[in-house]
Each structure stands twice: as structure tokens, then as C-alpha cells.
Write a protein that holds these residues in place. Structure first.
Motif, PDB file in Angstrom:
ATOM      1  N   ALA A  82      23.089  37.578  -4.537  1.00  0.00           N
ATOM      2  CA  ALA A  82      22.912  38.957  -5.018  1.00  0.00           C
ATOM      3  C   ALA A  82      21.791  39.672  -4.260  1.00  0.00           C
ATOM      4  O   ALA A  82      21.410  40.799  -4.627  1.00  0.00           O
ATOM      5  CB  ALA A  82      22.597  38.942  -6.509  1.00  0.00           C
ATOM      6  N   MET A  83      21.256  39.021  -3.220  1.00  0.00           N
ATOM      7  CA  MET A  83      20.210  39.591  -2.367  1.00  0.00           C
ATOM      8  C   MET A  83      18.923  39.870  -3.134  1.00  0.00           C
ATOM      9  O   MET A  83      18.196  40.817  -2.843  1.00  0.00           O
ATOM     10  CB  MET A  83      20.716  40.878  -1.684  1.00  0.00           C
ATOM     11  N   LEU A  84      18.624  39.011  -4.123  1.00  0.00           N
ATOM     12  CA  LEU A  84      17.421  39.201  -4.928  1.00  0.00           C
ATOM     13  C   LEU A  84      16.215  38.444  -4.362  1.00  0.00           C
ATOM     14  O   LEU A  84      15.116  38.562  -4.891  1.00  0.00           O
ATOM     15  CB  LEU A  84      17.677  38.747  -6.372  1.00  0.00           C
ATOM     16  N   GLU A  85      16.445  37.667  -3.300  1.00  0.00           N
ATOM     17  CA  GLU A  85      15.386  36.907  -2.634  1.00  0.00           C
ATOM     18  C   GLU A  85      14.547  36.114  -3.647  1.00  0.00           C
ATOM     19  O   GLU A  85      13.333  36.288  -3.758  1.00  0.00           O
ATOM     20  CB  GLU A  85      14.489  37.845  -1.817  1.00  0.00           C
ATOM     21  N   PRO A  86      15.190  35.215  -4.392  1.00  0.00           N
ATOM     22  CA  PRO A  86      14.472  34.482  -5.445  1.00  0.00           C
ATOM     23  C   PRO A  86      13.509  33.450  -4.891  1.00  0.00           C
ATOM     24  O   PRO A  86      13.676  32.928  -3.784  1.00  0.00           O
ATOM     25  CB  PRO A  86      15.610  33.782  -6.203  1.00  0.00           C
ATOM     26  N   ILE A  87      12.493  33.157  -5.687  1.00  0.00           N
ATOM     27  CA  ILE A  87      11.597  32.030  -5.437  1.00  0.00           C
ATOM     28  C   ILE A  87      11.856  31.001  -6.527  1.00  0.00           C
ATOM     29  O   ILE A  87      11.869  31.330  -7.711  1.00  0.00           O
ATOM     30  CB  ILE A  87      10.116  32.452  -5.458  1.00  0.00           C
ATOM     31  N   LEU A  88      12.088  29.762  -6.128  1.00  0.00           N
ATOM     32  CA  LEU A  88      12.301  28.678  -7.073  1.00  0.00           C
ATOM     33  C   LEU A  88      11.147  27.690  -6.961  1.00  0.00           C
ATOM     34  O   LEU A  88      10.877  27.168  -5.877  1.00  0.00           O
ATOM     35  CB  LEU A  88      13.635  27.978  -6.800  1.00  0.00           C
ATOM     36  N   VAL A  89      10.449  27.463  -8.077  1.00  0.00           N
ATOM     37  CA  VAL A  89       9.365  26.492  -8.124  1.00  0.00           C
ATOM     38  C   VAL A  89       9.914  25.218  -8.768  1.00  0.00           C
ATOM     39  O   VAL A  89      10.378  25.237  -9.909  1.00  0.00           O
ATOM     40  CB  VAL A  89       8.160  27.034  -8.905  1.00  0.00           C
ATOM     41  N   GLN A  90       9.869  24.118  -8.038  1.00  0.00           N
ATOM     42  CA  GLN A  90      10.587  22.913  -8.429  1.00  0.00           C
ATOM     43  C   GLN A  90      10.048  22.216  -9.673  1.00  0.00           C
ATOM     44  O   GLN A  90      10.790  21.617 -10.437  1.00  0.00           O
ATOM     45  CB  GLN A  90      10.612  21.915  -7.269  1.00  0.00           C
ATOM     46  N   GLY A  91       8.745  22.230  -9.866  1.00  0.00           N
ATOM     47  CA  GLY A  91       8.189  21.551 -11.030  1.00  0.00           C
ATOM     48  C   GLY A  91       7.848  20.103 -10.758  1.00  0.00           C
ATOM     49  O   GLY A  91       7.935  19.607  -9.630  1.00  0.00           O
ATOM     50  N   ILE A  92       7.487  19.396 -11.821  1.00  0.00           N
ATOM     51  CA  ILE A  92       6.954  18.040 -11.694  1.00  0.00           C
ATOM     52  C   ILE A  92       8.023  17.022 -11.294  1.00  0.00           C
ATOM     53  O   ILE A  92       7.723  15.980 -10.732  1.00  0.00           O
ATOM     54  CB  ILE A  92       6.281  17.615 -13.025  1.00  0.00           C
ATOM     55  N   GLU A  93       9.295  17.327 -11.558  1.00  0.00           N
ATOM     56  CA  GLU A  93      10.374  16.392 -11.225  1.00  0.00           C
ATOM     57  C   GLU A  93      11.473  17.130 -10.455  1.00  0.00           C
ATOM     58  O   GLU A  93      12.482  17.540 -11.020  1.00  0.00           O
ATOM     59  CB  GLU A  93      10.960  15.781 -12.505  1.00  0.00           C
ATOM     60  N   PRO A  94      11.288  17.335  -9.144  1.00  0.00           N
ATOM     61  CA  PRO A  94      12.298  18.040  -8.353  1.00  0.00           C
ATOM     62  C   PRO A  94      13.678  17.402  -8.504  1.00  0.00           C
ATOM     63  O   PRO A  94      13.836  16.200  -8.342  1.00  0.00           O
ATOM     64  CB  PRO A  94      11.780  17.900  -6.916  1.00  0.00           C
ATOM     65  N   GLY A  95      14.648  18.225  -8.845  1.00  0.00           N
ATOM     66  CA  GLY A  95      15.998  17.719  -9.050  1.00  0.00           C
ATOM     67  C   GLY A  95      16.322  17.415 -10.491  1.00  0.00           C
ATOM     68  O   GLY A  95      17.484  17.247 -10.854  1.00  0.00           O
ATOM     69  N   GLY A  96      15.296  17.315 -11.332  1.00  0.00           N
ATOM     70  CA  GLY A  96      15.537  17.108 -12.763  1.00  0.00           C
ATOM     71  C   GLY A  96      16.046  15.720 -13.107  1.00  0.00           C
ATOM     72  O   GLY A  96      15.878  14.757 -12.352  1.00  0.00           O
ATOM     73  N   GLN A  97      16.677  15.624 -14.272  1.00  0.00           N
ATOM     74  CA  GLN A  97      17.081  14.329 -14.812  1.00  0.00           C
ATOM     75  C   GLN A  97      18.124  13.601 -13.958  1.00  0.00           C
ATOM     76  O   GLN A  97      18.191  12.371 -13.981  1.00  0.00           O
ATOM     77  CB  GLN A  97      17.642  14.514 -16.228  1.00  0.00           C
ATOM     78  N   LEU A  98      18.922  14.353 -13.210  1.00  0.00           N
ATOM     79  CA  LEU A  98      19.957  13.696 -12.403  1.00  0.00           C
ATOM     80  C   LEU A  98      19.372  12.846 -11.281  1.00  0.00           C
ATOM     81  O   LEU A  98      20.055  11.982 -10.739  1.00  0.00           O
ATOM     82  CB  LEU A  98      20.929  14.729 -11.819  1.00  0.00           C
ATOM     83  N   THR A  99      18.118  13.072 -10.951  1.00  0.00           N
ATOM     84  CA  THR A  99      17.498  12.244  -9.909  1.00  0.00           C
ATOM     85  C   THR A  99      17.226  10.835 -10.427  1.00  0.00           C
ATOM     86  O   THR A  99      16.942   9.930  -9.645  1.00  0.00           O
ATOM     87  CB  THR A  99      16.185  12.857  -9.411  1.00  0.00           C
TER      88      THR A  99
END
Length: 322
Positions: free
Chosen positions: A28-45
Motif C-alpha cells: 500500500a506504499m505506507l513504508e512501514p517499520i517493523l520492530v521484531q521484538g524479543i523473539e524474532p519470528g514468534g512462536q513458530l520459530t
């Protein structure tokens, strides 16, 4: 030197919800910033075989999350390895404080912080965490080759962990408070057919026993939920798999929550009780808690953010014209 970054949409969290939101917000051309947090990838990792992700008969959880991360990045999402420690929601733009010292200001926020493992709260459980007590079979199962181990719980997580641990352990005892599992039927069928797994019904763990020098697990004491009788089970590892709690620390005092802390969203929406803040994935989903539903909510949140920002710009334009 402390840095301040501004974005139209800040995505906090990097599981299926966060990365999917990153894909759609970027498109959508919103140029988002994503901050990964303490566990990049979440529970699936911390999951091995994923068999219910459409398009993949079987895929490793960490591999799936790397693919999602790469997809979001390829679409233009800026992914930052930082941890948000505080979120100011009193006014827009919202202000998020990173553990790195960076301050992020955002016109909108998508919360995708997911959930974390629950613990029983036993003193001895805490004592032996990391020394025989774990909540992640894929992280620690390798250390118990040829050993007898115990899994606590009766849902999907417990059954999946028990099945996975049979790759290493000589025996897995599944301790459950009831005599009926709450897992998917296909998983229950696999568990009951596995000769290495022995279910122990109507029991709960009351104590972890072990050595102090060196620190290590030697067994657990369990109590019969009907008779109260205490039984000792020798084991070298204990895996607690009793579910998850939403990671809501950033917003538990400012957003409406229910069902034990899950963020409330409006009907058929990811919008929260504060305009401009949206929630997707396990932080809001107390019912399904699946990778596919989290990804769907991430898509929904990004589309709603796009609409919200467009409407805000129209409102600002009208106000300026007047």
C-alpha cells in the motif's frame, strides 16, 4: 546518539501477523517499520513440523518464518532488530521507545506481539528453569537423547511437544489433569499410537526434584487430582506445555482487554479501543491461535490502517480548507 524515526505505520512484533501486515502495508506504499521484538519470528520459530500451512504439506516453523521475513523485506518493509519497551498512546503520533535507545513515532500502530508460554508457578519449576525444566521442546529436546522425560499439559502444544520429543527420549510421560486431551484428533491419534508415550491421567505436577551441585532435574512429584495421592516420576527433563498468555505488557493498562488479557478489537475488525491502534494475531486471538488466522488478521490490520490513514488525510484536508 539517540535516534528518532517516524513512520506512517509501526508494526510491533514479527510472527505471521506482523510479517503479513508488513507485506500488505508495503504494497500500500505506507513504508512501514517493523520492530521484531524479543523473539524474532514468534512462536513458530520454536515449532518443528507445520502441517496446516496452506501450500505446504509440511514445513519447518523456523524456515516458514524466514520466508515470511524475506517476503516482507522484499516488498519494502523495513525490519529492525529492536525491542519496544514502552508505548505512549495519549496522542497521535504515537511514541514507541526502543531498547536500543531509538524512539519511533507513528501515525498508526499494529500490535502483533503474540503470546508467550505459561508456567505453573511452582518454586521448584522456577529453580530448575534452564537446568532440566523448559517450555520449548524444539529448543531443548536434543539434550535428552536416550533419557526419560515428562511433558505437562493436554492441548495441542503438549501433544505436539510429546510427539517431537520421542525423536530423542527413550520414554515420554504426558501428565494431564483430566482423562481427555484437548488437542486436534489427528494429533491425539498419533500420540496414542506412539509406543514411547505414556499418558498419566488425572495428575498434576506439584514439585520438581533434582540435584543442587550441579543443578539438574532428577524427577517430579505429581498429585492425583481425585485422591490426592503423591507419586514420584523419575525423569531428566520436564517440558511445561500448558498454553500461552498474550504478550500485552505494552498496552494492558491503556487498551481494553478480556479473556485473561487478550486485546479487545471491534466486531469484524482489528481496531482497538484507541483509534489508530490495531491488534492482530495471538495478542487478540484467544480462540483459534493458528498461524493462518494470525496471518489473516495481519492482512486485515494493514488494510484497515490504509483506510484509516486515507480517511484521516481527508479529514485534515477538509479542516485545512475551512
Amino acid at each position: 546518539m539517540a535516534e528518532t524515526r517516524h513512520t506512517k505505520v509501526l508494526i510491533i512484533g514479527s510472527g505471521p501477523a506482523g510479517y503479513t501486515a508488513g507485506v500488505y502495508a508495503s504494497r500500500a506504499m505506507l513504508e512501514p517499520i517493523l520492530v521484531q521484538g524479543i523473539e524474532p519470528g514468534g512462536q513458530l520459530t520454536t515449532t518443528t513440523e507445520v502441517e496446516n500451512w496452506p501450500g505446504d504439506t509440511e514445513v519447518q516453523g523456523p524456515d516458514l518464518m524466514i520466508r515470511m521475513q524475506d517476503h516482507a523485506k522484499a516488498m519494502g518493509c523495513e525490519i529492525i532488530g529492536d525491542i519496544i519497551t514502552k508505548l505512549d498512546t495519549d496522542a497521535r503520533p504515537f511514541v514507541a521507545h526502543g531498547d536500543s535507545g531509538t524512539t519511533y513515532t507513528a501515525d498508526t500502530v499494529i500490535l502483533a506481539t503474540g503470546a508467550r508460554a505459561k508456567w505453573l508457578g511452582l518454586e521448584t519449576e522456577e529453580k530448575f528453569k534452564g537446568f532440566g525444566v523448559s517450555a520449548c521442546a524444539t529448543c531443548d529436546g536434543f539434550f535428552y537423547r536416550g533419557q526419560e522425560i515428562v511433558v505437562i499439559g493436554g492441548g495441542n502444544t503438549a501433544v505436539e511437544e510429546a510427539l517431537f520429543l520421542t525423536n530423542f527420549a527413550s520414554k515420554v510421560t504426558l501428565v494431564h489433569r483430566r482423562d481427555e486431551l484437548r488437542a486436534e484428533k489427528i494429533l491425539i491419534d498419533r500420540l496414542m499410537k506412539n509406543p514411547k508415550i505414556e499418558p498419566l491421567w488425572f495428575h498434576e505436577m506439584v514439585e520438581v526434584t533434582g540435584t543442587d551441585m550441579p543443578l539438574g532435574v532428577e524427577g517430579i512429584n505429581v498429585k492425583h487430582t481425585k485422591t490426592g495421592k503423591i507419586t514420584h516420576i523419575p525423569c531428566k527433563g520436564v517440558f511445561v506445555a500448558i498454553g500461552h498468555a498474550p504478550s500485552n505488557e505494552l498496552v494492558k493498562d491503556v487498551l481494553e482487554t478480556h479473556m485473561g488479557g487478550y486485546v479487545v478489537t471491534k466486531p469484524d475488525s482489528t481496531a482497538t479501543s484507541i483509534p489508530g491502534i490495531f491488534a492482530a494475531g495471538d495478542i487478540t486471538d484467544w480462540q483459534y491461535r493458528q498461524a493462518i488466522t494470525s496471518a489473516g488478521m495481519g492482512c486485515q490490520a494493514a488494510l484497515e490502517v490504509e483506510r484509516f490513514l486515507a480517511e484521516s488525510e481527508e479529514t485534515d484536508a477538509v479542516a485545512a480548507a475551512e
